[in-house]
Motif scaffolding. Structure first.
Motif, PDB file in Angstrom:
ATOM      1  N   ASP A  34       0.114 -51.858  40.985  1.00  0.00           N
ATOM      2  CA  ASP A  34      -0.480 -52.674  42.064  1.00  0.00           C
ATOM      3  C   ASP A  34      -1.988 -52.869  41.869  1.00  0.00           C
ATOM      4  O   ASP A  34      -2.658 -53.454  42.736  1.00  0.00           O
ATOM      5  N   GLY A  35      -2.539 -52.385  40.735  1.00  0.00           N
ATOM      6  CA  GLY A  35      -3.968 -52.606  40.461  1.00  0.00           C
ATOM      7  C   GLY A  35      -4.860 -51.498  40.996  1.00  0.00           C
ATOM      8  O   GLY A  35      -6.029 -51.404  40.635  1.00  0.00           O
ATOM      9  N   PHE A  36      -4.312 -50.653  41.901  1.00  0.00           N
ATOM     10  CA  PHE A  36      -5.085 -49.512  42.401  1.00  0.00           C
ATOM     11  C   PHE A  36      -5.069 -48.410  41.338  1.00  0.00           C
ATOM     12  O   PHE A  36      -4.336 -48.486  40.352  1.00  0.00           O
ATOM     13  N   HIS A  37      -5.863 -47.356  41.582  1.00  0.00           N
ATOM     14  CA  HIS A  37      -5.853 -46.201  40.680  1.00  0.00           C
ATOM     15  C   HIS A  37      -4.881 -45.134  41.186  1.00  0.00           C
ATOM     16  O   HIS A  37      -4.758 -44.928  42.398  1.00  0.00           O
ATOM     17  N   GLU A  38      -4.216 -44.495  40.242  1.00  0.00           N
ATOM     18  CA  GLU A  38      -3.373 -43.350  40.573  1.00  0.00           C
ATOM     19  C   GLU A  38      -4.303 -42.130  40.651  1.00  0.00           C
ATOM     20  O   GLU A  38      -5.009 -41.828  39.681  1.00  0.00           O
ATOM     21  N   LEU A  39      -4.308 -41.473  41.823  1.00  0.00           N
ATOM     22  CA  LEU A  39      -5.285 -40.400  42.054  1.00  0.00           C
ATOM     23  C   LEU A  39      -4.614 -39.048  42.272  1.00  0.00           C
ATOM     24  O   LEU A  39      -3.461 -38.989  42.716  1.00  0.00           O
ATOM     25  N   ALA A  40      -5.364 -37.999  41.983  1.00  0.00           N
ATOM     26  CA  ALA A  40      -4.958 -36.639  42.371  1.00  0.00           C
ATOM     27  C   ALA A  40      -6.176 -36.025  43.059  1.00  0.00           C
ATOM     28  O   ALA A  40      -7.187 -35.754  42.402  1.00  0.00           O
ATOM     29  N   LEU A 145      -3.356 -49.877  56.084  1.00  0.00           N
ATOM     30  CA  LEU A 145      -4.741 -50.229  56.416  1.00  0.00           C
ATOM     31  C   LEU A 145      -5.763 -49.701  55.415  1.00  0.00           C
ATOM     32  O   LEU A 145      -6.840 -50.263  55.272  1.00  0.00           O
ATOM     33  N   GLY A 146      -5.432 -48.606  54.713  1.00  0.00           N
ATOM     34  CA  GLY A 146      -6.397 -48.057  53.742  1.00  0.00           C
ATOM     35  C   GLY A 146      -5.854 -46.802  53.099  1.00  0.00           C
ATOM     36  O   GLY A 146      -5.088 -46.064  53.710  1.00  0.00           O
ATOM     37  N   SER A 147      -6.288 -46.560  51.852  1.00  0.00           N
ATOM     38  CA  SER A 147      -5.738 -45.439  51.075  1.00  0.00           C
ATOM     39  C   SER A 147      -6.086 -44.074  51.671  1.00  0.00           C
ATOM     40  O   SER A 147      -5.323 -43.126  51.538  1.00  0.00           O
ATOM     41  N   ASP A 148      -7.263 -43.946  52.307  1.00  0.00           N
ATOM     42  CA  ASP A 148      -7.688 -42.654  52.863  1.00  0.00           C
ATOM     43  C   ASP A 148      -7.163 -42.414  54.274  1.00  0.00           C
ATOM     44  O   ASP A 148      -7.273 -41.312  54.803  1.00  0.00           O
ATOM     45  N   GLY A 162      -0.875 -40.554  44.584  1.00  0.00           N
ATOM     46  CA  GLY A 162      -0.647 -41.998  44.682  1.00  0.00           C
ATOM     47  C   GLY A 162      -1.984 -42.709  44.821  1.00  0.00           C
ATOM     48  O   GLY A 162      -2.958 -42.391  44.129  1.00  0.00           O
ATOM     49  N   ARG A 163      -2.056 -43.658  45.760  1.00  0.00           N
ATOM     50  CA  ARG A 163      -3.334 -44.307  46.068  1.00  0.00           C
ATOM     51  C   ARG A 163      -4.236 -43.369  46.856  1.00  0.00           C
ATOM     52  O   ARG A 163      -5.407 -43.675  47.096  1.00  0.00           O
ATOM     53  N   GLY A 164      -3.640 -42.281  47.346  1.00  0.00           N
ATOM     54  CA  GLY A 164      -4.317 -41.353  48.258  1.00  0.00           C
ATOM     55  C   GLY A 164      -3.432 -41.105  49.474  1.00  0.00           C
ATOM     56  O   GLY A 164      -3.735 -40.240  50.295  1.00  0.00           O
ATOM     57  N   SER A 192     -20.194 -49.502  47.228  1.00  0.00           N
ATOM     58  CA  SER A 192     -18.936 -50.220  47.438  1.00  0.00           C
ATOM     59  C   SER A 192     -17.820 -49.482  46.691  1.00  0.00           C
ATOM     60  O   SER A 192     -17.911 -49.281  45.475  1.00  0.00           O
ATOM     61  N   THR A 193     -16.780 -49.096  47.427  1.00  0.00           N
ATOM     62  CA  THR A 193     -15.663 -48.369  46.789  1.00  0.00           C
ATOM     63  C   THR A 193     -14.982 -49.231  45.717  1.00  0.00           C
ATOM     64  O   THR A 193     -14.720 -48.735  44.607  1.00  0.00           O
ATOM     65  N   PRO A 194     -14.670 -50.522  45.986  1.00  0.00           N
ATOM     66  CA  PRO A 194     -14.076 -51.335  44.914  1.00  0.00           C
ATOM     67  C   PRO A 194     -14.951 -51.374  43.666  1.00  0.00           C
ATOM     68  O   PRO A 194     -14.450 -51.304  42.541  1.00  0.00           O
ATOM     69  N   TRP A 195     -16.286 -51.444  43.852  1.00  0.00           N
ATOM     70  CA  TRP A 195     -17.180 -51.452  42.692  1.00  0.00           C
ATOM     71  C   TRP A 195     -17.050 -50.147  41.912  1.00  0.00           C
ATOM     72  O   TRP A 195     -16.947 -50.148  40.671  1.00  0.00           O
ATOM     73  N   ALA A 196     -17.036 -49.010  42.632  1.00  0.00           N
ATOM     74  CA  ALA A 196     -16.996 -47.701  41.954  1.00  0.00           C
ATOM     75  C   ALA A 196     -15.722 -47.570  41.112  1.00  0.00           C
ATOM     76  O   ALA A 196     -15.779 -47.124  39.957  1.00  0.00           O
ATOM     77  N   TYR A 197     -14.578 -47.992  41.678  1.00  0.00           N
ATOM     78  CA  TYR A 197     -13.333 -47.887  40.912  1.00  0.00           C
ATOM     79  C   TYR A 197     -13.314 -48.886  39.742  1.00  0.00           C
ATOM     80  O   TYR A 197     -12.824 -48.572  38.658  1.00  0.00           O
ATOM     81  N   ALA A 198     -13.845 -50.082  39.979  1.00  0.00           N
ATOM     82  CA  ALA A 198     -13.865 -51.086  38.902  1.00  0.00           C
ATOM     83  C   ALA A 198     -14.734 -50.595  37.747  1.00  0.00           C
ATOM     84  O   ALA A 198     -14.388 -50.728  36.570  1.00  0.00           O
TER      85      ALA A 198
HETATM   86  O1  C5P Z   1      -7.471 -48.599  50.147  1.00  0.00           O
HETATM   87  P1  C5P Z   1      -8.920 -48.889  50.313  1.00  0.00           P
HETATM   88  O2  C5P Z   1      -9.154 -50.132  51.126  1.00  0.00           O
HETATM   89  O3  C5P Z   1      -9.694 -47.742  50.835  1.00  0.00           O
HETATM   90  O4  C5P Z   1      -9.479 -49.152  48.863  1.00  0.00           O
HETATM   91  C1  C5P Z   1     -10.688 -49.822  48.633  1.00  0.00           C
HETATM   92  C2  C5P Z   1     -10.755 -50.249  47.187  1.00  0.00           C
HETATM   93  O5  C5P Z   1     -10.928 -49.102  46.341  1.00  0.00           O
HETATM   94  C3  C5P Z   1      -9.514 -50.922  46.676  1.00  0.00           C
HETATM   95  O6  C5P Z   1      -9.542 -52.298  46.945  1.00  0.00           O
HETATM   96  C4  C5P Z   1      -9.598 -50.635  45.190  1.00  0.00           C
HETATM   97  O7  C5P Z   1     -10.511 -51.533  44.582  1.00  0.00           O
HETATM   98  C5  C5P Z   1     -10.215 -49.254  45.137  1.00  0.00           C
HETATM   99  N1  C5P Z   1      -9.179 -48.191  45.065  1.00  0.00           N
HETATM  100  C6  C5P Z   1      -8.506 -47.971  43.873  1.00  0.00           C
HETATM  101  N2  C5P Z   1      -7.560 -46.997  43.806  1.00  0.00           N
HETATM  102  C7  C5P Z   1      -7.281 -46.228  44.872  1.00  0.00           C
HETATM  103  C8  C5P Z   1      -7.972 -46.413  46.092  1.00  0.00           C
HETATM  104  C9  C5P Z   1      -8.919 -47.413  46.152  1.00  0.00           C
HETATM  105  O8  C5P Z   1      -8.747 -48.648  42.868  1.00  0.00           O
HETATM  106  N3  C5P Z   1      -6.357 -45.276  44.769  1.00  0.00           N
END
Ligand code: C5P
Length: 321
Positions: A34-40, A145-148, A162-164, A192-198
């Motif tokens: 889905d383009g998100f990051h797989e996190l632990a 609504l959001g990963s956290d 997963g995404r969190g 910006s969270t999207p910037w940090a992950y990108a």
């Molecule tokens: O889910 P949330 O809105 O908090 O995520 C904000 C952004 O952080 C996402 O659009 C994505 O760019 C990045 N993200 C990610 N992988 C995750 C969580 C967030 O890449 N597991």
């Protein structure tokens, strides 16, 4: 003030405490389809909380005001998005709510303040609008609504995969955990969270794990970490955060915060929270954290940082009557 986990009868007015979180561990495993990051991750609630006052109305209007005029109270605010989502999905269009937000968690800090406010809205409206949603249903709405946000509902100490949103609570004997943090943030900076992950992807994708077997292997290693079983000051977390070097290399104030935290004599470990820019040092107890804060407050303030001292908290969102 009495805490009402599940009010027996519907109420017209509620106050809800929405605590911040820090990351004791944030590991980027790889990329997801889905383009998100797989996190632990290991997320931990702290005793620094926003307060939401919610009053039920019958006019179908969702309104929000906040004591901090820099925060948007429009449709991009997760409080409004959470209320809109519940109302549209559950067909309770006549119901409304007037929400007043007292903002204590710094904005855009990597402390999940916005997500915790959204989680507080879900739990508050479940009571106020008498929706009778289960915690599993609330978690599903939160994940949309959001990963956290799913973590923020129950809070405490949890593994988040997963995404969190894939949660595995850690049941430490919380009466024996008295750890606290000294938290610092430059109020003029947000990340910006999207910037940090990108940026993390640009720099590190070649080293990401590639398959579910490898992800699960790392999840199992984290599940078995000695510092987590149980959480305790005598074997403190080393505070890994894979976004830290990514954000620090582009953000002088994060580099400066980490340098100043490294000099604190009483700290067990230190690091950045989430995608930053807030950073923290971990202490065995609140008194030690306060001692270091008192002796270093001037240094942090002269460098432009706001400071807080707070214990870890072993509950997420709490309702008060
Ligand atoms: O889910 P949330 O809105 O908090 O995520 C904000 C952004 O952080 C996402 O659009 C994505 O760019 C990045 N993200 C990610 N992988 C995750 C969580 C967030 O890449 N597991």
């Amino acid at each position: 003030m009495s805490i009402v986990e599940n009010p027996a009868s519907p109420v017209e007015y509620l106050r809800v405490s929405a605590p911040a979180k820090i990351n004791l561990h944030l590991e980027v495993l790889g990329l997801r389809p889905d383009g998100f990051h797989e996190l632990a991750m290991v997320m931990q609630s702290i005793d620094l909380a926003d307060l939401l006052e919610m009053r039920k109305t019958q006019d179908g209007v969702i309104s929000l005001c906040c004591d901090d005029s820099t925060l948007s109270t429009d449709k991009d605010n997760l409080i409004i998005r959470a209320a809109d989502l519940l109302r549209s999905r559950l067909g309770v269009k006549d119901l409304g709510v007037a929400i007043r937000l007292e903002k204590k968690i710094p904005i855009g800090a990597g402390l999940a303040g916005g997500s915790s406010d959204g989680a507080a809205t879900l739990i508050g409206l479940n009571s106020l609008w008498n929706l009778k949603l289960t915690s599993i249903q609330l978690e599903k709405f939160a994940a949309e609504l959001g990963s956290d946000m799913p973590f923020c509902l129950a809070g405490g100490t949890q593994l988040c995969f997963g995404r969190g949103e894939r949660l595995e609570p850690i049941n430490s004997d919380t009466s024996k955990v008295s750890m606290a943090i000294l938290l610092v943030k430059d109020p003029s900076i947000s990340v910006s969270t999207p910037w940090a992950y990108a940026r993390c992807r640009e720099l590190n994708a070649s080293r990401y794990l590639k398959c579910e077997n490898d992800f699960e292997h790392r999840r199992n290693e984290l599940r078995k970490e000695s510092w987590l079983n149980p959480l305790r000051a005598s074997d403190p977390p080393s505070l890994r955060n894979d976004l830290q070097s990514v954000v620090a290399s582009a953000t002088p104030s994060v580099r400066n915060a980490l340098k100043l935290l490294a000099d604190l004599p009483g700290a067990l470990s230190f690091g950045m929270s989430g995608s930053g820019p807030s950073c923290f040092a971990l202490y065995s107890d609140y008194e030690n954290a306060l001692l270091d804060l008192e002796s270093s407050r001037n240094i942090f303030e002269n460098e432009g940082f706001q400071t807080w001292c707070c214990p870890l908290r072993f509950k997420g969102v709490m309702l008060y009557s």
